[in-house]
Write a protein that holds these residues in place. Structure first.
Motif, PDB file in Angstrom:
ATOM      1  N   TYR A   2       0.832  -1.209   0.000  1.00 52.43           N
ATOM      2  CA  TYR A   2       0.000   0.000   0.000  1.00 52.43           C
ATOM      3  C   TYR A   2       0.868   1.261   0.000  1.00 52.43           C
ATOM      4  O   TYR A   2       0.595   2.212  -0.741  1.00 52.43           O
ATOM      5  N   LEU A   3       1.900   1.275   0.844  1.00 49.07           N
ATOM      6  CA  LEU A   3       2.779   2.446   0.935  1.00 49.07           C
ATOM      7  C   LEU A   3       3.591   2.627  -0.347  1.00 49.07           C
ATOM      8  O   LEU A   3       3.796   3.751  -0.809  1.00 49.07           O
ATOM      9  N   LYS A   4       4.033   1.532  -0.934  1.00 50.84           N
ATOM     10  CA  LYS A   4       4.796   1.608  -2.180  1.00 50.84           C
ATOM     11  C   LYS A   4       3.930   2.171  -3.301  1.00 50.84           C
ATOM     12  O   LYS A   4       4.384   3.020  -4.086  1.00 50.84           O
ATOM     13  N   PHE A  34       3.551   5.111  10.367  1.00 43.61           N
ATOM     14  CA  PHE A  34       3.258   4.336   9.157  1.00 43.61           C
ATOM     15  C   PHE A  34       1.759   4.109   8.982  1.00 43.61           C
ATOM     16  O   PHE A  34       1.261   4.077   7.857  1.00 43.61           O
ATOM     17  N   TYR A  35       1.030   3.968  10.083  1.00 44.26           N
ATOM     18  CA  TYR A  35      -0.428   3.884   9.973  1.00 44.26           C
ATOM     19  C   TYR A  35      -0.995   5.188   9.395  1.00 44.26           C
ATOM     20  O   TYR A  35      -1.865   5.175   8.517  1.00 44.26           O
ATOM     21  N   ILE A  36      -0.490   6.311   9.897  1.00 42.44           N
ATOM     22  CA  ILE A  36      -0.945   7.613   9.395  1.00 42.44           C
ATOM     23  C   ILE A  36      -0.662   7.741   7.901  1.00 42.44           C
ATOM     24  O   ILE A  36      -1.530   8.147   7.113  1.00 42.44           O
ATOM     25  N   LEU A  37       0.555   7.395   7.507  1.00 42.63           N
ATOM     26  CA  LEU A  37       0.923   7.490   6.089  1.00 42.63           C
ATOM     27  C   LEU A  37       0.043   6.587   5.231  1.00 42.63           C
ATOM     28  O   LEU A  37      -0.350   6.957   4.117  1.00 42.63           O
ATOM     29  N   VAL A  75      20.371   1.748   3.576  1.00 43.57           N
ATOM     30  CA  VAL A  75      20.184   0.332   3.249  1.00 43.57           C
ATOM     31  C   VAL A  75      19.380   0.190   1.961  1.00 43.57           C
ATOM     32  O   VAL A  75      19.675  -0.662   1.107  1.00 43.57           O
ATOM     33  N   TYR A  76      18.377   1.049   1.786  1.00 41.05           N
ATOM     34  CA  TYR A  76      17.550   1.013   0.570  1.00 41.05           C
ATOM     35  C   TYR A  76      18.391   1.292  -0.672  1.00 41.05           C
ATOM     36  O   TYR A  76      18.301   0.560  -1.670  1.00 41.05           O
ATOM     37  N   TYR A  77      19.200   2.327  -0.617  1.00 43.12           N
ATOM     38  CA  TYR A  77      19.992   2.681  -1.801  1.00 43.12           C
ATOM     39  C   TYR A  77      21.070   1.641  -2.095  1.00 43.12           C
ATOM     40  O   TYR A  77      21.419   1.404  -3.260  1.00 43.12           O
ATOM     41  N   ILE A  78      21.573   0.980  -1.071  1.00 40.94           N
ATOM     42  CA  ILE A  78      22.500  -0.128  -1.295  1.00 40.94           C
ATOM     43  C   ILE A  78      21.776  -1.274  -1.999  1.00 40.94           C
ATOM     44  O   ILE A  78      22.295  -1.881  -2.948  1.00 40.94           O
ATOM     45  N   PRO A  94       8.673   3.489  -3.866  1.00 39.67           N
ATOM     46  CA  PRO A  94       9.312   2.295  -3.289  1.00 39.67           C
ATOM     47  C   PRO A  94      10.104   2.566  -2.010  1.00 39.67           C
ATOM     48  O   PRO A  94      10.188   1.692  -1.142  1.00 39.67           O
ATOM     49  N   LEU A  95      10.693   3.764  -1.865  1.00 34.89           N
ATOM     50  CA  LEU A  95      11.463   4.059  -0.658  1.00 34.89           C
ATOM     51  C   LEU A  95      10.589   4.029   0.580  1.00 34.89           C
ATOM     52  O   LEU A  95      10.968   3.441   1.603  1.00 34.89           O
ATOM     53  N   VAL A  96       9.422   4.656   0.531  1.00 36.96           N
ATOM     54  CA  VAL A  96       8.525   4.675   1.693  1.00 36.96           C
ATOM     55  C   VAL A  96       8.099   3.249   2.044  1.00 36.96           C
ATOM     56  O   VAL A  96       8.078   2.856   3.220  1.00 36.96           O
ATOM     57  N   GLY A  97       7.771   2.462   1.014  1.00 31.45           N
ATOM     58  CA  GLY A  97       7.407   1.075   1.256  1.00 31.45           C
ATOM     59  C   GLY A  97       8.541   0.301   1.899  1.00 31.45           C
ATOM     60  O   GLY A  97       8.339  -0.468   2.839  1.00 31.45           O
ATOM     61  N   PHE A  98       9.760   0.532   1.404  1.00 33.64           N
ATOM     62  CA  PHE A  98      10.916  -0.174   1.953  1.00 33.64           C
ATOM     63  C   PHE A  98      11.170   0.214   3.409  1.00 33.64           C
ATOM     64  O   PHE A  98      11.504  -0.650   4.231  1.00 33.64           O
ATOM     65  N   LEU A  99      11.050   1.492   3.726  1.00 38.00           N
ATOM     66  CA  LEU A  99      11.293   1.928   5.103  1.00 38.00           C
ATOM     67  C   LEU A  99      10.336   1.241   6.072  1.00 38.00           C
ATOM     68  O   LEU A  99      10.705   0.914   7.204  1.00 38.00           O
ATOM     69  N   TYR A 100       9.107   1.035   5.614  1.00 35.80           N
ATOM     70  CA  TYR A 100       8.181   0.283   6.459  1.00 35.80           C
ATOM     71  C   TYR A 100       8.651  -1.165   6.592  1.00 35.80           C
ATOM     72  O   TYR A 100       8.724  -1.708   7.702  1.00 35.80           O
ATOM     73  N   GLY A 101       8.984  -1.795   5.448  1.00 32.07           N
ATOM     74  CA  GLY A 101       9.437  -3.181   5.484  1.00 32.07           C
ATOM     75  C   GLY A 101      10.695  -3.362   6.308  1.00 32.07           C
ATOM     76  O   GLY A 101      10.845  -4.346   7.046  1.00 32.07           O
ATOM     77  N   TRP A 102      11.617  -2.394   6.214  1.00 28.07           N
ATOM     78  CA  TRP A 102      12.850  -2.431   6.990  1.00 28.07           C
ATOM     79  C   TRP A 102      12.549  -2.363   8.485  1.00 28.07           C
ATOM     80  O   TRP A 102      13.063  -3.159   9.273  1.00 28.07           O
ATOM     81  N   SER A 103      11.715  -1.409   8.894  1.00 24.24           N
ATOM     82  CA  SER A 103      11.347  -1.269  10.309  1.00 24.24           C
ATOM     83  C   SER A 103      10.586  -2.495  10.790  1.00 24.24           C
ATOM     84  O   SER A 103      10.759  -2.952  11.919  1.00 24.24           O
ATOM     85  N   PHE A 104       9.767  -3.032   9.894  1.00 24.98           N
ATOM     86  CA  PHE A 104       8.971  -4.219  10.203  1.00 24.98           C
ATOM     87  C   PHE A 104       9.883  -5.392  10.547  1.00 24.98           C
ATOM     88  O   PHE A 104       9.674  -6.100  11.539  1.00 24.98           O
ATOM     89  N   PHE A 105      10.930  -5.599   9.722  1.00 21.79           N
ATOM     90  CA  PHE A 105      11.851  -6.701   9.963  1.00 21.79           C
ATOM     91  C   PHE A 105      12.790  -6.409  11.135  1.00 21.79           C
ATOM     92  O   PHE A 105      13.074  -7.285  11.958  1.00 21.79           O
ATOM     93  N   ALA A 106      13.283  -5.166  11.216  1.00 24.27           N
ATOM     94  CA  ALA A 106      14.295  -4.833  12.226  1.00 24.27           C
ATOM     95  C   ALA A 106      13.775  -5.001  13.644  1.00 24.27           C
ATOM     96  O   ALA A 106      14.487  -5.500  14.518  1.00 24.27           O
ATOM     97  N   VAL A 107      12.500  -4.596  13.882  1.00 24.54           N
ATOM     98  CA  VAL A 107      12.031  -4.658  15.273  1.00 24.54           C
ATOM     99  C   VAL A 107      10.524  -4.781  15.417  1.00 24.54           C
ATOM    100  O   VAL A 107      10.058  -5.409  16.364  1.00 24.54           O
ATOM    101  N   ILE A 108       9.721  -4.219  14.521  1.00 26.70           N
ATOM    102  CA  ILE A 108       8.270  -4.196  14.754  1.00 26.70           C
ATOM    103  C   ILE A 108       7.723  -5.617  14.863  1.00 26.70           C
ATOM    104  O   ILE A 108       7.125  -5.992  15.871  1.00 26.70           O
ATOM    105  N   GLN A 109       7.913  -6.434  13.822  1.00 32.24           N
ATOM    106  CA  GLN A 109       7.365  -7.785  13.836  1.00 32.24           C
ATOM    107  C   GLN A 109       8.236  -8.742  14.650  1.00 32.24           C
ATOM    108  O   GLN A 109       7.733  -9.463  15.505  1.00 32.24           O
ATOM    109  N   THR A 110       9.532  -8.720  14.386  1.00 33.56           N
ATOM    110  CA  THR A 110      10.421  -9.651  15.081  1.00 33.56           C
ATOM    111  C   THR A 110      10.501  -9.341  16.572  1.00 33.56           C
ATOM    112  O   THR A 110      10.534 -10.255  17.409  1.00 33.56           O
TER     113      THR A 110
END
Length: 486
Positions: free
Chosen positions: A81-83, A406-409, A472-475, A88-104
């Motif tokens: 949805y965000l992408k 991210f919910y707001i966005l 990390v996204y640009y890499i 794609p950057l906004v979508g990735f930032l959510y996915g990155w945060s999701f993996f880094a700490v939100i979900q895990t």
């Protein structure tokens, strides 16, 4: 070479999807966080108000997400949805945060909650029983149990979505029945008119509750709301926002069902309906549970329950000495089912990111059972590291702010897509649009600002996690271009 599937198999019906929503939301929070909320707001009326406001916000967001899920009925959910709404950057930032700490981090915290309450029944599983205790690492029995639980559920979910579905539906139905049972028995066996009357006599006084030096008395800090000057209003908004951190976290993960859209039958209809039904059921349970607490326990016992275990204190009043065991079993059932839902759905986000070239390439494949097993195991590995780190609980406090951002966005994304992509089919449209989505954005933004001013270190650290995702996204994009060039 192991056989791999090429696409997800739609095997989950409306009941299964609803159980994913409700099961992912209900973990250990409802048994604990009301103590902190009560200390922050100081009265029974405001305690219930916080839960009602959280429920309203959750339901509003869920009904709004229904439009997005109907437009993009595929795996990935909020990342997609965000992408689509931004870039794609906004979508990735959510996915990155999701993996880094939100979900895990959430999986790790829920796993440790399981082991903590298992220690009531099996004392050797206590977090104070260290199996490894050296200068460099300490591993307790509770941490080991948490890791074994996460590995077990990950393995079961690699066997196929049907196995995960069976666990999710069975355990969610069990904990829903157990919670309704606790509420009913609480009112029938534990409620006392004197306690209820005392708790609701000054239900709308507002302030903080604190203990005196002696530790046995309660001090009411602040004053009742008898005026409407800006300082008083600001203080109330700030305190309510702080109090809502616990209730928002307890009501989070409702959007996990959108991550598994590719495995749901008729996703354009069933995802939106499951979001509504699941969040409504949980909201009713949470409000009723807190009403029961105020009927069974004096306000000071809610605020200062031992280790914040309000449900344990209430259950002891209802079931006497057996109450602790009753709650321990309930929380073990609750957290087991909750973690299964989180593990089941989380890997689908990484799968979609990998298909976009923004995560490990191997994660973008399905095994012979039609599930992203590599994504499940990578999620498992990082979650186990968080279990060992002992820092995940603090990280969760930090990222509540980021989760709300991210919910707001995402909700604002509905407005953007209606303006930029009016041609897209919308089998379901957000209920109450534009008023309710806009109201959610206003309330969530107010909460974020209040948290930023009252507890600046928490949102600051959460934002740092997000910002680390930019390089990390640009890499990842650069590596993707190299792969294409080759």
């Amino acid at each position: 070479m192991s056989q791999t599937g090429s696409s997800f198999k739609p095997t989950l019906g409306l009941l299964d999807a609803t159980m994913v929503v409700a099961g992912s939301m209900i973990g250990s929070g409802i048994f604990i966080v009301s103590a902190d909320i009560t200390r922050n707001v100081g009265s029974a009326g405001w305690l219930i108000f916080v839960w009602l406001l959280t429920g309203f916000m959750t339901l509003t967001a869920a009904l709004s997400y229904g439009e997005l899920s109907a437009m993009y009925p595929k795996a990935g959910g909020q990342y997609v949805y965000l992408k689509e709404a931004y870039n794609p950057l906004v979508g990735f930032l959510y996915g990155w945060s999701f993996f880094a700490v939100i979900q895990t981090g959430t999986i790790a915290a829920v796993g440790v909650a399981f082991s903590k309450f298992a220690a009531y029944i099996f004392p050797s599983l206590s977090e104070n029983n260290y199996l490894i205790d050296t200068a460099y690492i300490r591993v307790s029995a509770a941490q080991l149990v948490s890791i074994l639980l996460i590995v077990l559920l990950t393995y079961i979910n690699t066997r196929g979505v049907k196995e995960g579905k069976w666990i999710q539906t069975t355990f969610t139905l069990a904990k829903l029945l157990a919670l309704f049972g606790l509420i009913i028995f609480g009112f029938l066996l534990g409620a006392k008119a004197g306690i209820w009357d005392a708790n609701w006599a000054n239900a709308w006084d507002f302030g903080k509750l604190e203990r005196t030096e002696g530790g046995n008395e309660l001090v009411f800090v602040g004053e009742a709301i008898r005026k409407t000057d800006y300082a008083t209003i600001f203080a109330i908004v700030g305190a309510v926002a702080t109090a809502m951190v616990g209730s928002v976290f307890s009501s989070d993960a409702w959007n996990n069902v959108t991550f598994i859209a590719g495995e749901i039958k008729r996703p354009e209809k069933n995802i939106g309906l499951s979001l509504f039904l699941g969040t409504l059921i949980v909201t009713v349970i949470y409000v009723c549970a807190n009403l029961m607490y105020t009927a069974v326990l004096p306000l000071n016992e809610i605020a200062f329950a031992e280790n914040d275990r309000v449900a344990v204190a209430a259950s002891q009043n209802i079931f006497a000495q057996a109450g602790t065991i009753v709650i321990a079993i309930m929380i073990m059932i609750s957290t087991f089912g909750c973690n299964n839902g989180l593990i089941l759905s989380g890997a689908r986000v990484y799968y979609t990111m990998a298909k976009d070239g923004l995560f490990f390439r191997q994660v973008g494949t399905l095994n012979k059972n039609g599930v992203p097993s590599k994504g499940l195991w990578i999620q498992c590995l990082w979650t186990c590291i968080l279990c060992l780190s002992g820092r995940y609980g603090e990280l969760l406090d930090y990222v509540v702010f980021v989760v709300l951002i991210f919910y707001i966005l995402t909700i604002i994304g509905i407005f953007r897509l209606r303006a930029t992509r009016p041609d897209l089919p919308r089998p379901y449209k957000a209920f109450g649009y534009p008023v309710l989505p806009a109201l959610y954005v206003l309330l969530a933004t107010s909460m974020c600002l209040a948290l930023l001013l009252s507890k600046p270190k928490y949102p600051s650290f959460g934002l740092l996690i997000v910002l680390i995702g930019i390089p990390v996204y640009y890499i990842a994009v650069a590596n993707k271009r190299k792969d294409v060039a080759v």
